[in-house]
Design a protein around this motif. Sequence first.
Motif, short mmCIF file in Angstrom:
data_model
loop_
_atom_site.label_atom_id
_atom_site.label_comp_id
_atom_site.label_asym_id
_atom_site.label_seq_id
_atom_site.Cartn_x
_atom_site.Cartn_y
_atom_site.Cartn_z
N VAL A 142 0.83 -1.20 0.00
CA VAL A 142 0.00 0.00 0.00
C VAL A 142 0.86 1.25 0.00
N VAL A 143 1.92 1.25 0.81
CA VAL A 143 2.80 2.43 0.89
C VAL A 143 3.51 2.65 -0.44
N ARG A 144 3.95 1.58 -1.10
CA ARG A 144 4.64 1.76 -2.38
C ARG A 144 3.72 2.35 -3.44
N ILE A 145 2.51 1.80 -3.52
CA ILE A 145 1.57 2.32 -4.53
C ILE A 145 1.27 3.79 -4.25
N THR A 146 1.08 4.13 -2.98
CA THR A 146 0.83 5.53 -2.62
C THR A 146 2.02 6.40 -2.99
N ALA A 147 3.24 5.94 -2.69
CA ALA A 147 4.44 6.71 -2.99
C ALA A 147 4.61 6.90 -4.49
N MET A 148 4.32 5.87 -5.27
CA MET A 148 4.45 5.99 -6.73
C MET A 148 3.39 6.95 -7.27
N GLY A 149 2.20 6.94 -6.68
CA GLY A 149 1.15 7.86 -7.14
C GLY A 149 1.47 9.30 -6.84
N ARG A 150 2.21 9.54 -5.75
CA ARG A 150 2.54 10.92 -5.36
C ARG A 150 3.95 11.33 -5.77
N ASN A 151 4.71 10.39 -6.38
CA ASN A 151 6.11 10.67 -6.70
C ASN A 151 6.88 11.14 -5.47
N SER A 152 6.65 10.47 -4.35
CA SER A 152 7.24 10.89 -3.08
C SER A 152 8.44 10.02 -2.73
N THR A 153 9.62 10.65 -2.73
CA THR A 153 10.84 9.93 -2.35
C THR A 153 10.80 9.52 -0.89
N GLU A 154 10.24 10.39 -0.03
CA GLU A 154 10.18 10.08 1.40
C GLU A 154 9.31 8.83 1.64
N LEU A 155 8.18 8.74 0.96
CA LEU A 155 7.32 7.57 1.13
C LEU A 155 7.99 6.30 0.59
N LEU A 156 8.74 6.44 -0.51
CA LEU A 156 9.44 5.28 -1.05
C LEU A 156 10.50 4.77 -0.07
N ASN A 157 11.20 5.71 0.58
CA ASN A 157 12.18 5.30 1.59
C ASN A 157 11.50 4.62 2.78
N ALA A 158 10.34 5.15 3.18
CA ALA A 158 9.59 4.53 4.28
C ALA A 158 9.12 3.13 3.87
N TYR A 159 8.69 3.01 2.61
CA TYR A 159 8.25 1.71 2.11
C TYR A 159 9.38 0.70 2.18
#
Length: 381
Positions: A142-159
């Motif tokens: 879920v976190v990866r899909i959200t991070a890819m949808g927002r182009n968020s590097t911080e979320l990708l690192n958290a994922y």
Amino acid sequence: MPSHSPDLDEPKSLTAAWIAALILIVGFVIGLLIFPPLFEAPKVEPASSVLFIGRFHPILLHFPVGVLGLLCLFELLCSTRRGEQKFGEASLIMLLVGAAGAVMAAFAGIMLSREGGYVGGNFTLHQTMGLLGTSGVLLALVVRITAMGRNSTELLNAYRALYYISFGIMGLGSHFGGNMSHGNKFLTEHAPESVKNSMVGMEKWMLSFVEKPKEEPEPKPEPKVEPKVEPKIALNPTPPTVPTANPPPTPVTAEAGGDKLVFDHVILPIFAAKCNKCHGEEKQKGELRLDTFEWTMKGGEESGDKNIVPGKPEDSATFQSISSAEDDDAHMPPKGKEQLTPEETEIIKWWIQQGASGTQKVSEAKIPAELQATVDGILKG
């Protein structure tokens, strides 16, 4: 100044990924409600279809472990912005496939546990960490899909942090599952001493949180043996008889052994090597344990007091199982497992014939000459 392509930053459609993730999560939750994990013997007889699916657990679990292990390497490639742009979609597909495989393996494991006989610290940690690891992988999805949808590097690192932790938990759970199948020494037996000590110490520490105090059945009294009547000494003894040329063979009394007991140091090592992966402390097929004298004499769900009948090996369920033809359905160990040697089978038969004692000393036992070499080898380890 390098040119900038806005297409690289535009989020791609992730609708299909969201649908797949939601199906997996909802299916996982509903499945746990229908088949909640058990940490004790099942009280209801499971359906044959449940047991059939459960038997696929050892096969299914290797698939997600392989896919998710490969994903660990892909995520290292995706740790840079360029790497994410190049391999991000491939990583998402692998994560979806691995998560689906983990869910299927988890439910097959829960169904397999419905057979009964799965208890103890290794099983508790295997099941708990497997479910926690699977839940973590689904959350990471879920976190990866959200991070890819927002182009968020911080979320990708958290994922990635969440994913690596979840995969580590899953790996530890798999290790305790291996202990159930192959014994606690399987992974550490040939490890360097320093590594072995660290691993064994960590295992004991983790098991201390979940293991219950060992339960022992009420000890049964030793079978009564009629005392030998010593012959009376005559006042006028007759002269000694001359021995015949070919006297009958007499049983050999074990010289070695000291205070070692026949059951603990001769019979139990045979059970430990050939039987107790399925009938030991961690796993009891048919509720049968052969890892202590008391449990052996208590018997299992079907054998009961007939598991070992002192003096009567032919009436003892354990001896019937190990002495039957290997292609017989009742034969134990099952076909494909390491079998007892003819000498080991005869030693168990002899022990039962002698009264199936739990306190008889090796030094006092009259061991048949043809079994002496095998007994000596067992005593030497």
